[in-house]
Design an enzyme around this catalytic site. Sequence first.
Site, PDB file in Angstrom:
ATOM      1  N   THR A 148       0.825  -1.212   0.000  1.00 61.79           N
ATOM      2  CA  THR A 148       0.000   0.000   0.000  1.00 61.79           C
ATOM      3  C   THR A 148       0.855   1.256   0.000  1.00 61.79           C
ATOM      4  OG1 THR A 148      -0.117   0.008   2.421  1.00 61.79           O
ATOM      5  CG2 THR A 148      -1.883  -1.130   1.234  1.00 61.79           C
TER       6      THR A 148
ATOM      7  N   GLU B 290      -4.200   4.440   3.614  1.00 58.65           N
ATOM      8  CA  GLU B 290      -3.346   3.593   2.788  1.00 58.65           C
ATOM      9  C   GLU B 290      -4.130   3.115   1.576  1.00 58.65           C
ATOM     10  OE1 GLU B 290      -0.828   0.717   4.982  1.00 58.65           O
ATOM     11  OE2 GLU B 290      -1.962   1.386   6.748  1.00 58.65           O
TER      12      GLU B 290
END
Length: 318
Positions: free
Chosen positions: A212, A260
């Site tokens: 991420t 994220e």
Amino acid sequence: MQRWRGLEDIPQDWGRSVVTIGSYDGVHRGHQLIIGRTVERARELGARSVVVTFDPHPSEVVRPGSHPPLLAPHHRRAELMAELGVDAVLILPFTAEFSKLSPADFIVKVLVDKLHARTVIEGPNFRFGHKAAGNVAFLTELGLTYDYEVEVVDLFVSGAAGGGEPFSSTLTRRLVGEGDVEGAAEILGRPHRVEGIVVRGAQRGRELGFPTANVETVAHTAIPADGVYAGWLTANGERMPAAISVGTNPQFDGTERTVEAYAIDRVGLDLYGLHVAVDFLAYVRGQEKFASLEALLEQMAVDVKRCRELIAAAESLA
């Protein structure tokens, strides 16, 4: 489009203007009505359109600590205003001294002396000057002296979002805070966006097979409620379908709230240090702590599949 920060940035030979003034956070569909009319009227008069806004938000100066979450930073607002055809954006530094300008002084120093206003276009509840003492009636009255006209545009459109409340930045912030990013998008006319620099996190996502981009958001950003969302990650001008996680990562006993974004089906992306944008399309589920790492991985696979489906459906309608 020209961008000015402070009155001293305005060119000395700037001609007559059609002006609108306001925070315009989010540049939502109600704002777009006023700004669009400002551009239209400027073209009718052969003048140039100017949006006047403030930094920081006036409430932070008048009532320190009360800065509202922001739906869009100033550079993003300027981009959206440019898309509407605005000729110039003036960002006035809102200081304690500036907050003490009387309504009459504000009109003379900003609208008359610097912007040479021909027309001023506002919503019906517009207030300005020290202690917000100025209103549309006062603005109109002084227009007789200083040779400008005032036009009032009703920005309070409404829809299903918020149970039919009139569209406003306040309502949009509330919906974002509740995780209702689809309701927020109805008001904004586009998905809610969060921006920031990609920084190094714990890198657990990479270890788990779902790397991420950990986005360090701009101060005072309006961040959606904790949970998983479908949306897009934009970096280097490329918009990528994404599964987005907002929260403290309870699986690993995290305490810091993060945003994220996992770029779906993308391999080998190196985004560290880049300024990126995350657009929120739809809420998928709330934040959870699972009984095991295996259970978390199974759910993440389900989340990504659901995000892929939601994004594909949205893109097919675009």
